[in-house]
Scaffold this active site. Structure first.
Site: not given
Ligand code: PMP
Length: 387
Positions: A45, A130, A174, A178, A203, A206, A237
């Site tokens: 990422n 997520h 989001e 993701s 969120d 990404h 990321k």
């Molecule tokens: N939100 C999304 C959309 C994610 O893809 C992720 C982890 N890939 C997270 C939150 C969690 O973030 P972290 O890896 O910092 O715990």
């Protein structure tokens, strides 16, 4: 209990769903090494290739700390000047009044959502959000409604039917998804949030670093910061670091400091990480070209996949190759690894049943040659897999 665990693991293996950990020997740009074997890494990422950028590394070396851990939660002795500096910087970056830094995106989502919602409230959540969002919702214990992915018609239907039965409501999505790599219809959701008087949280894990003029994300790109109550995102990321943040009003920040358990009861991020995140923000704003190249590469790969008869989705740097069956996705992932391409098979429950896939995440460090070689290799396996 032991028998149950044994049975669970055996069943997972049988269904092609067993998760395992693979230690990586070395990371270098778009490559990873396991022992001496080299792979092109399509599962990182680090979208802008910042995690091992020499400018970031030398900045971190210069600030190498006089201590490592900060040895306290933010409310004890864990708030250093750099934590506040990073929060002010994020507030400015995201065009919100204030921001709060969290130790990870998982902790941010779980803590924020469970702090906002109380008995008598409800939550409207995109079906593909997520796991950390889902876990926040489950922890809140309130009634929730899942709307079809990116389907504002369905969201409106649910709001019309359910909203008036609850005191307060939260809509959460989001912005860049993701696993599907598509973008949420934020403007339409903002419109619905106003009509049905809901809070709105996004969120941008990404999207941050990749979209928007300075890489500030989708909300900023669409000039909607004033309409989104909480803009959450991560440093882990495109920013190449670690930790997370939520940009919001000063009042909401004060509230979170008082009630958000994943913030209150956890040791603060080490200052060296916080300083690296600050430096990464400077790089992200400055290095416009990385965003452009990344998105050009994403369009190129998507077009090539479609041209060659593969099923894909989305419009961002996350490019899924939909396989359907778990075992097919696993087999293809194994074959690609044998040929030096590190691509992970993502299976349920991370994605819906019947939609097992390879999740390719592109980075600035991938070259056109790498992408072309990857497509060639993928096409070579088409027949074997009955694709
Ligand atoms: N939100 C999304 C959309 C994610 O893809 C992720 C982890 N890939 C997270 C939150 C969690 O973030 P972290 O890896 O910092 O715990």
């Amino acid at each position: 209990m032991e028998q149950r665990i044994k049975k669970f693991l055996a069943e997972r293996k049988e269904k092609g769903l067993l998760r395992t950990l693979t230690p990586i020997s070395r990371f270098s740009g778009s490559k990873i090494y396991i022992d001496s074997k080299e792979y092109v890494n399509f599962s990182s990422n680090d979208y802008l290739g910042i995690a091992d950028d020499p400018e970031l590394i030398s900045a971190v070396l210069r600030i190498l700390p006089d201590r490592v851990g900060i040895s306290g939660s933010r409310l004890m002795t864990g708030t250093s000047g750099v934590h506040i500096k990073l929060e002010n910087r994020i507030a400015e970056f995201k065009n919100k009044e204030a921001a709060l830094v969290f130790n990870s995106g998982y902790q941010a989502n779980v803590g924020i959502i469970s702090s906002l919602c109380r008995k008598g409230d409800c939550i409207f959540t995109d079906r593909l959000n997520h796991a950390s969002i889902t876990d926040g919702i489950l922890l809140s214990g309130v009634k929730y409604f899942r709307f079809k992915h990116n389907d504002t018609g369905h969201l409106e239907e649910l709001l019309k039917k359910e909203r008036s039965k609850y005191k307060s409501a939260l809509i959460v999505t989001e912005t860049v998804f993701s696993m599907d790599g598509d973008i949420a219809p934020i403007e339409k959701i903002v419109h619905l949030k106003d009509i049905y008087k809901c809070m709105f949280m996004v969120d941008e894990a990404h999207a941050t670093g990749v979209f928007g003029q300075n890489g500030a994300g989708i909300v900023s790109a669409q000039n909607l910061s004033g309409k989104v109550d909480i803009i959450m995102g991560t440093f882990s990321k495109a920013l190449g670091g670690f930790g997370a943040y939520a940009a919001m009003s000063r009042e909401l920040r004060d509230y979170m400091i008082n009630v958000c358990r994943s913030f209150i009861y956890s040791t603060a991020l080490p200052p060296v990480i916080v300083m690296a995140n600050l430096k990464a923000l400077d790089l992200v704003v400055k290095e416009t070209k990385r965003r452009q190249v990344l998105l050009e590469n994403s369009t190129f790969l998507r077009e090539k996949l479609l041209e060659n008869g593969f099923k894909t989705k989305g419009e961002t740097q996350i490019v899924p190759v939909i396989m359907g069956e778990n075992k097919k996705a696993l087999l293809l992932s194994d074959r690609l690894k044998e040929s030096g391409f590190w691509v992970i098979a993502v299976r349920p429950p991370t994605v819906p049943a019947g939609e097992a896939r390879l999740r390719l995440s592109l980075t600035f460090n991938h070259t056109k040659d790498m992408l072309e070689n990857f497509i060639k290799e993928l096409c070579g396996h088409k027949k074997t897999l009955g694709y």
